[in-house]
Design a protein around this motif. Sequence first.
Motif, PDB file in Angstrom:
ATOM      1  N   LEU A  26       0.807  -1.216   0.000  1.00  0.00           N
ATOM      2  CA  LEU A  26       0.000   0.000   0.000  1.00  0.00           C
ATOM      3  C   LEU A  26       0.841   1.267   0.000  1.00  0.00           C
ATOM      4  CD1 LEU A  26      -2.786  -1.131   2.488  1.00  0.00           C
ATOM      5  CD2 LEU A  26      -3.022  -0.765   0.023  1.00  0.00           C
ATOM      6  N   ALA A  76     -11.015   3.254   9.367  1.00  0.00           N
ATOM      7  CA  ALA A  76     -11.101   3.378   7.909  1.00  0.00           C
ATOM      8  C   ALA A  76      -9.768   3.028   7.251  1.00  0.00           C
ATOM      9  CB  ALA A  76     -11.525   4.801   7.533  1.00  0.00           C
ATOM     10  N   ASN A  77      -8.665   3.464   7.858  1.00  0.00           N
ATOM     11  CA  ASN A  77      -7.330   3.174   7.323  1.00  0.00           C
ATOM     12  C   ASN A  77      -7.047   1.669   7.325  1.00  0.00           C
ATOM     13  OD1 ASN A  77      -4.019   4.654   7.948  1.00  0.00           O
ATOM     14  ND2 ASN A  77      -4.756   3.355   6.312  1.00  0.00           N
ATOM     15  N   HIS A  79      -8.999  -0.553   6.551  1.00  0.00           N
ATOM     16  CA  HIS A  79      -9.670  -1.176   5.413  1.00  0.00           C
ATOM     17  C   HIS A  79      -9.334  -0.487   4.085  1.00  0.00           C
ATOM     18  CE1 HIS A  79     -12.113  -3.728   8.058  1.00  0.00           C
ATOM     19  NE2 HIS A  79     -12.191  -2.667   8.851  1.00  0.00           N
ATOM     20  N   ALA A  80      -8.324   0.401   4.097  1.00  0.00           N
ATOM     21  CA  ALA A  80      -7.931   1.097   2.871  1.00  0.00           C
ATOM     22  C   ALA A  80      -7.345   0.113   1.864  1.00  0.00           C
ATOM     23  CB  ALA A  80      -6.921   2.186   3.196  1.00  0.00           C
ATOM     24  N   GLU A  81      -7.578   0.394   0.578  1.00  0.00           N
ATOM     25  CA  GLU A  81      -7.115  -0.518  -0.471  1.00  0.00           C
ATOM     26  C   GLU A  81      -6.183   0.143  -1.475  1.00  0.00           C
ATOM     27  OE1 GLU A  81     -10.609  -2.180  -2.215  1.00  0.00           O
ATOM     28  OE2 GLU A  81     -11.073  -3.444  -0.460  1.00  0.00           O
ATOM     29  N   THR A  82      -5.981   1.460  -1.382  1.00  0.00           N
ATOM     30  CA  THR A  82      -5.102   2.148  -2.321  1.00  0.00           C
ATOM     31  C   THR A  82      -4.145   3.064  -1.565  1.00  0.00           C
ATOM     32  OG1 THR A  82      -6.557   4.060  -2.633  1.00  0.00           O
ATOM     33  CG2 THR A  82      -6.930   2.140  -4.058  1.00  0.00           C
ATOM     34  N   VAL A  85      -5.681   6.518  -0.608  1.00  0.00           N
ATOM     35  CA  VAL A  85      -6.548   6.490   0.571  1.00  0.00           C
ATOM     36  C   VAL A  85      -5.713   6.414   1.844  1.00  0.00           C
ATOM     37  CG1 VAL A  85      -8.318   5.166   1.789  1.00  0.00           C
ATOM     38  CG2 VAL A  85      -8.504   5.511  -0.675  1.00  0.00           C
ATOM     39  N   VAL A  86      -4.653   5.625   1.815  1.00  0.00           N
ATOM     40  CA  VAL A  86      -3.764   5.532   2.980  1.00  0.00           C
ATOM     41  C   VAL A  86      -3.178   6.905   3.309  1.00  0.00           C
ATOM     42  CG1 VAL A  86      -1.563   4.623   3.817  1.00  0.00           C
ATOM     43  CG2 VAL A  86      -3.192   3.099   2.699  1.00  0.00           C
ATOM     44  N   ASP A  89      -5.889   9.139   4.764  1.00  0.00           N
ATOM     45  CA  ASP A  89      -6.249   8.724   6.122  1.00  0.00           C
ATOM     46  C   ASP A  89      -5.196   9.151   7.138  1.00  0.00           C
ATOM     47  OD1 ASP A  89      -8.606   7.600   5.313  1.00  0.00           O
ATOM     48  OD2 ASP A  89      -7.853   5.538   5.222  1.00  0.00           O
TER      49      ASP A  89
END
Length: 378
Positions: A26, A76-77, A79-82, A85-86, A89
Amino acid sequence: MVIGTASLLSLGVLPILLGGLDDAGLLTKAGVGQAAMLELFGLALGSTGGGYWMARGAMRLKTAAVALGLVAINVANAHAETTAVVLLDRAIAGLLAGFLFGAANAIIVRSNNPDRLTGILCGASVVPQIGLAYLFPVLLIPSFGVAAGLYTLAAGGVIAALFSVTLLDKLGDLEHPERTGMRLGGTVLLFGTATVLQAGGLGAAWTYIERVASQHGFSPSVVGLAFSASLATQVAAAWLSAWLVPKMAKWPTLLMTVLAQAGFIALAIITDLPTTFIAAVCIFAGAACALQAFQMAEIVRLDATRKAAVLILPMILFGNGLGPLIASFATTEADVLGGGWAAVAMTAASFLLYVGCAAWSSRQRSNSLLETTSTSTQ
């Protein structure tokens, strides 16, 4: 102390956490520095504005709301996938943690002994990080993935929300410059610049030291021991400095400690011996934590209004974020040692600026004494 400790919970484990996100695909090696920069910049920004915003009223309600927001963003972080987004977050997490730290900082600056309380908080905030720094790389992340670490940080936000009821709801105003005849001058600005660079050196070293250890081939247990032992050293150094700060000469101690930080960062970079690596990490991290009480004491002496004192801890956090950003440009996927040497360079530059500030401050005091003596004679 509890609110301040919860707000800084991620600092001790951030390199391990970001390293886990790197291993999970990630983040890139440069992304590790960028994520640290965003979180620490957010922390600095939040603590700068948060110190004023929180103190104006409804501090309990604001603190509880911000703490619960911190819980949500860490979940939320997890479950981040990109990568994008990381990074987002971590920036938001830093900003929210900064608001919490701003509340604690506002109380400390208004106390009778801000330098000692700074040292006490620096040590207290590290205590829960000691166990986490060992558990993250040895148990939690290998067994349950990097999400386990993020859920642990979310638990810290829950604790902060619960303890928000213990805070004052509103704080008194700081002195205005016109009441004291003091104004921010060149020495304060020079001192602030030096502090940002010193903190930048620490932030860069601390962010990349886990990746440096991996490049040297050290095992996860060595990494975990280095981080947990260094955090224990930080507690001891911070509380020792809180006890010694009223008794010791400020400038000589500050300068020697900055030199120790630079020297032992360099040693951690070049050594291939696990025991030497662990000792070097302990000493440079402990030296940086011990500095904070002396930095607070000196900025209060330079500016009696304490307007600058409100900003000294946010300056440190800003430097902690700036350092990884600078170091990321000296880092490649194959070699992270350049980031470490950038940390050494920033710390060395801060030493030179502190020397200039000490000389300038001494000259100003001498001129002031001469003017006072001349006035008395007349």
